[in-house]
Design an enzyme around this catalytic site. Structure first.
Site, PDB file in Angstrom:
ATOM      1  N   ILE A  13     -17.487  97.962 -32.149  1.00  0.00           N
ATOM      2  CA  ILE A  13     -18.559  98.920 -32.463  1.00  0.00           C
ATOM      3  C   ILE A  13     -18.015 100.332 -32.665  1.00  0.00           C
ATOM      4  O   ILE A  13     -18.776 101.269 -32.886  1.00  0.00           O
ATOM      5  CB  ILE A  13     -19.645  98.949 -31.370  1.00  0.00           C
ATOM      6  N   VAL A  17     -13.025 105.052 -32.330  1.00  0.00           N
ATOM      7  CA  VAL A  17     -13.364 106.079 -33.322  1.00  0.00           C
ATOM      8  C   VAL A  17     -14.178 107.195 -32.666  1.00  0.00           C
ATOM      9  O   VAL A  17     -13.914 108.383 -32.875  1.00  0.00           O
ATOM     10  CB  VAL A  17     -14.136 105.463 -34.508  1.00  0.00           C
ATOM     11  N   LYS A  37      -6.922 104.967 -21.547  1.00  0.00           N
ATOM     12  CA  LYS A  37      -7.418 103.598 -21.705  1.00  0.00           C
ATOM     13  C   LYS A  37      -6.556 102.716 -20.821  1.00  0.00           C
ATOM     14  O   LYS A  37      -5.348 102.575 -21.049  1.00  0.00           O
ATOM     15  CB  LYS A  37      -7.355 103.150 -23.162  1.00  0.00           C
ATOM     16  N   ASP A  54      -4.905 102.040 -30.431  1.00  0.00           N
ATOM     17  CA  ASP A  54      -6.033 102.923 -30.121  1.00  0.00           C
ATOM     18  C   ASP A  54      -5.542 104.261 -29.577  1.00  0.00           C
ATOM     19  O   ASP A  54      -6.015 105.330 -29.979  1.00  0.00           O
ATOM     20  CB  ASP A  54      -6.965 102.270 -29.095  1.00  0.00           C
ATOM     21  N   GLU A 115     -11.666 105.589 -22.248  1.00  0.00           N
ATOM     22  CA  GLU A 115     -12.303 104.561 -23.075  1.00  0.00           C
ATOM     23  C   GLU A 115     -12.204 103.215 -22.371  1.00  0.00           C
ATOM     24  O   GLU A 115     -11.125 102.807 -21.933  1.00  0.00           O
ATOM     25  CB  GLU A 115     -11.636 104.466 -24.446  1.00  0.00           C
ATOM     26  N   GLY A 118     -13.002  96.931 -23.304  1.00  0.00           N
ATOM     27  CA  GLY A 118     -14.068  95.939 -23.360  1.00  0.00           C
ATOM     28  C   GLY A 118     -15.355  96.496 -22.782  1.00  0.00           C
ATOM     29  O   GLY A 118     -15.467  97.686 -22.473  1.00  0.00           O
ATOM     30  N   ASN A 179     -23.387 104.452 -33.334  1.00  0.00           N
ATOM     31  CA  ASN A 179     -22.306 104.418 -34.325  1.00  0.00           C
ATOM     32  C   ASN A 179     -22.656 103.469 -35.472  1.00  0.00           C
ATOM     33  O   ASN A 179     -23.539 102.633 -35.359  1.00  0.00           O
ATOM     34  CB  ASN A 179     -21.004 103.975 -33.648  1.00  0.00           C
ATOM     35  N   ILE A 209     -18.455 104.786 -41.551  1.00  0.00           N
ATOM     36  CA  ILE A 209     -17.340 105.283 -42.364  1.00  0.00           C
ATOM     37  C   ILE A 209     -16.358 104.135 -42.552  1.00  0.00           C
ATOM     38  O   ILE A 209     -15.892 103.548 -41.571  1.00  0.00           O
ATOM     39  CB  ILE A 209     -16.595 106.460 -41.699  1.00  0.00           C
TER      40      ILE A 209
END
EC number: 6.3.3.3
Length: 240
Positions: A13, A17, A37, A54, A115, A118, A179, A209
């Site tokens: 999702i 970003v 993360k 990421d 972040e 999961g 998003n 995007i």
């Protein structure tokens, strides 16, 4: 030191970003911000070293200059969940290591955006039949949450259930970011229903995007600056 956890309602999702967008505007506004993360899988190998995609993306966009291992303690090559990858690759995750790494970042930076690896109920470890989830980590670190959901079909169920789970487990949801928004009746109605059914403020709506577009980075930065306010995001971060 202030921090917050960014959690998604589902896979793919765009948590990373959105994380990159938020860290970018915070750094741009002068907030000394780190990204964290705990564990990442599906990493690419380059010159014998695993690169957490990421983490690399967020650092590249925001200008953070740190060793990736400092921001992401557990990096796996196998393209499954980090929990399963840790078993497949026989590299177990130690929760205390994650907590120590995060605490160290909190002491070095004024702000830390974490972040989730999961969803909130996803397991991180399963030791002696004791399952430790992302939600357990968030609660142990005494952090609040920003929830990222998609705009399209199925999002009402996923979002309302995730908010309910977080509330029932004593984790405060400071706001929701929608998003992958597209200008149609479905997306508009979904946002309206999510606001009504959760009572949680919508912090921003990020349009879809295409990540393969040549000017993806420029478009993401432009949208980040126009949709989110650094002072508002920083103000949501709880002192830990």
């Amino acid at each position: 030191m202030r921090g917050i956890y960014l959690v998604g309602t589902d896979t793919e999702i765009g948590k990373t970003v959105i994380s990159a967008a938020l860290v970018y505007i915070l750094c741009k506004a002068g907030y000394k911000t780190a990204y964290f993360k705990a564990a990442l899988s599906d990493a690419e190998e380059l010159n014998g070293k695993l690169i957490p995609g990421d983490t690399e993306f967020v650092c590249s966009l925001s200008g953070i200059q740190e060793d990736y291992e400092k921001l992401t303690p557990y990096i796996y090559k196998t393209a499954v969940s980090p929990y399963l990858a840790s078993k497949i690759e026989n590299k177990p995750i130690d929760i205390q290591v994650i907590k120590d790494k995060l605490t160290k970042l909190e002491n070095e930076y004024g702000y830390v955006l974490c972040e989730g690896s999961g969803g909130v109920i996803c397991p991180i470890t399963d030791v002696d039949n004791k399952i430790y989830t992302l939600g357990n980590l968030i609660k142990d670190m005494k952090m609040d949450v920003i929830l990222v959901c998609r705009a399209g079909l199925g999002t009402i169920n996923h979002t309302v259930l995730t908010v309910s789970y977080l509330k029932n487990n004593g984790i405060e949801v400071k706001g929701i970011i929608v998003n992958q928004y597209e200008e149609n009746r479905l997306c508009k109605d979904n946002i309206n229903m999510i606001k009504k059914m959760t009572g949680i403020p919508i912090l921003g709506v990020m349009p879809y995007i295409n990540e393969n577009k040549k000017n993806f980075i420029e478009e993401l930065k432009y949208n980040a600056c126009n949709i989110f306010k650094a002072d508002e995001i920083a103000g949501l971060m709880k002192e830990v």
